[in-house]
Design an enzyme around this catalytic site. Sequence first.
Site, short mmCIF file in Angstrom:
data_model
loop_
_atom_site.label_atom_id
_atom_site.label_comp_id
_atom_site.label_asym_id
_atom_site.label_seq_id
_atom_site.Cartn_x
_atom_site.Cartn_y
_atom_site.Cartn_z
N HIS A 1 -2.99 3.01 -4.71
CA HIS A 1 -2.34 2.60 -3.45
C HIS A 1 -0.93 2.09 -3.73
O HIS A 1 -0.51 1.07 -3.20
CB HIS A 1 -3.17 1.54 -2.73
CG HIS A 1 -4.42 2.10 -2.09
ND1 HIS A 1 -4.37 3.00 -1.04
CD2 HIS A 1 -5.73 1.92 -2.35
CE1 HIS A 1 -5.61 3.33 -0.68
NE2 HIS A 1 -6.46 2.68 -1.46
N ASP B 1 0.87 -1.19 0.00
CA ASP B 1 0.00 0.00 0.00
C ASP B 1 0.89 1.23 0.00
O ASP B 1 2.12 1.10 -0.03
CB ASP B 1 -0.95 -0.01 1.22
CG ASP B 1 -2.31 0.58 0.87
OD1 ASP B 1 -2.34 1.73 0.39
OD2 ASP B 1 -3.34 -0.11 1.06
N GLU C 1 -9.75 2.57 -5.28
CA GLU C 1 -9.35 3.93 -4.98
C GLU C 1 -8.13 4.41 -5.79
O GLU C 1 -7.11 4.76 -5.23
CB GLU C 1 -9.05 4.06 -3.47
CG GLU C 1 -10.26 3.76 -2.62
CD GLU C 1 -10.01 3.89 -1.13
OE1 GLU C 1 -10.90 4.37 -0.43
OE2 GLU C 1 -8.93 3.50 -0.64
#
Length: 761
Positions: free
Chosen positions: A266, A193, A329
Amino acid sequence: MSARFLILLSLILTLFSCEKKKVELISPSIIPAPQSLQVNPGYFTINEATTVSNNDDFTASHDFLINYLEQVTGREWETKYSDNNAIILEYDAQISSKEGYSIISKDRNITIKASTDAGAFYGVQSLIQLIPLENYQSGVHIPAVTIKDQPGFAYRGMHLDVSRHMFDVDFIKKYIDAMAMLKMNNFHWHLTDDQGWRIEIKKYPRLQEVAAYRDSTLIGHYNDTPQQYDGKRYGGFYTQEEVREVIAFAKARHITVIPEIELPGHAQAAIAAYPELGCAGQKVNVATKWGVFENIYCPSEETFTFLENVLDEVVALFPSKYIHIGGDEAPKTQWKTSAVAQKVIQENGLKDEHELQSYFIQRIEKYLNSKGRQIIGWDEILEGGLAPNATVMSWRGTKGAVEAAKAGHDVIMTPTSHCYFDYYQSENDNEPLAIGGFLPLEKVYHFNPIPDELNEEESKFIKGVQGNVWTEYMTTADQVEYMAFPRMLAMSEVAWTQPAHKNYDNFINRLEYFHQRLDVLDINYANHLYEVEGKLNDQQQYELSTKTLGKEIRFTTDGSVPNSTSTLYDQPIPFTDDLTIKAGVFKDEKLLGKLFTQEFIFHKGVGATISINKEPHKSYAGSGAAGLINGIKGSDSRYGDSEWLGFWGEDIEIEIEFETEVEVNEIELRFYHAPGQWIYAPEKYYLKLETEKGIISDLITTPKENENLVISNYNSERFKGYEDLKFSKLRLVIPNYGTIPDSNQGAGNKAWTFIDEIIIR
Ligand code: TNX
């Protein structure tokens, strides 16, 4: 009969009855509850001579059982073919479920039957839960039972984020062990991440040297102003050796480890190590705070080569059929202005950046398919067209699940509303800091993974459920345990037990007993069993309750701290004036859990009639519209409690009708405001008050603060000139905030509106 003989006889009888009395059998409290369990008269005794009989080479199950028994009894166990005083593992072709099993325990032996080692393993797990937790030395008694069991869902998962905070291999094993105890079979290991890359990739040493460490970490909550940092270097990674060790440990427990390598978003940690992977062409650092970052992989050939090389090493390590590629995302801002990204869009005839995301995922999918693997991705992989063989992990509600299942894709359910164990689990104010939200045990337990919108055929694509443990706010292993337990137990029952055999009250009683087992395992579970729960009934009375049996509730209404001599709760408490109830759960005059406090504001709205033109979202329905004027404020830090109503992207209109006309001097509105969780207080709202002489209407703007709560006060100042008027109706028009702006968490999605108590004075 001689007197001597009578004395002897009575002595024998006494001895005999003493002997009988000593056998206290535990009542089976297996979690997850089996599909059928029948308790029979009698018991089996595990003593010094008991052996294990592995009739059909159920190796992993046998080894696990022997290991467990040797640990708890402190002696060596022999495996030999026997049916007397033995625990028998036996193949049974009749058991068609490949993870199913049966157990028959009786005085002579215990037989676990299954048609696979996995089934036998789950039989062993249930057997272990039938063994009492103490007195192994003197021999333990296992109640005679007949169990027939098989799982409801094929995929029963737990996730763990090791990027935001990292936990050592011993802890990962402990977590996996607990999953196995609960018959879960997939460990989703979130390895990369923005805040840290945690898996050794030999071809790219800078992933270990640079991407695995950040210079500082946010302390306190993301929403705090100003944000604060600890200034300490943090990080680490799992070596490939360690990864292999974890995979082998899990395999011996019938758990598949699914690695997650996040892409295209990410990815800031990887880009920090290799800036050429990004689109911005500039140096970035490994992220030091939480959220969503603009730095995502650029869709260049160089990036694909990097990812393919990384995945080669990942595939070589992990035997899992599924590789999780993230997909969530991924802000498209940088792609919009990147020449490289735009060229890929053009050359491949793509419509926009969303189709580019889909192109990105599909290229990776093809690559993994060519290695014989399948991808799983978060529901954003639906954007711009779904990769052909992908499995979707539905986290933003259940819409993604419905869309994917209708298109014939496998789905794993992990909606934030029921599966995010980083949310608060109690309304108590002294809970350790968490990301936000509210997901109590009971809500997890009642989760039905099959969305209503699916018919029977489509429902078959719902492969199972998973609890997610995102660790932004969990800095230690202890804290992970606190957040994961006991919610993981509830999730295990969602995953394993058929709905018809689920029962929350019964689960709670089993859980109370299970606490001892968690204690033995040294698991730092949260205990909210001994808290008071409160609820306003239709007669405007407040009812108190507590979940476990054999306890008392004592309470005060004068503000004092309740003790063992305070009023015993035995009937609902009337609410006819401002009131503060403090209560606690007592047993043997001892306070067990934390104290409960509830304040009531007896304002003019209490008892009025209320209607809203839209239903609140079903995951955040609180106590319905009436809850907005019930005198109880929603928690300042848990927007998902029984008071807050959540609406997703909708404009709402609320109407309150008073029974008789009232004078109004002040109206206070409460909105939740937590941009990190996609919740935005409205920019403005309209207030209309109806009198017999007409309507007073006003547009109100809400002050925006960077806090959880936005309170809007329509106060006496504004009522100047209307003092002597009486009102019959109040109407509120509350437009939704709209689309979440760029560079915020959830950008591009609709914002939520959360509203609670409308206090009318
Ligand atoms: C959303 S769930 C995320 C994570 C955060 C989590 C916090 C998902 C696919 N993305 O990156 O850690 O919320 O609850």
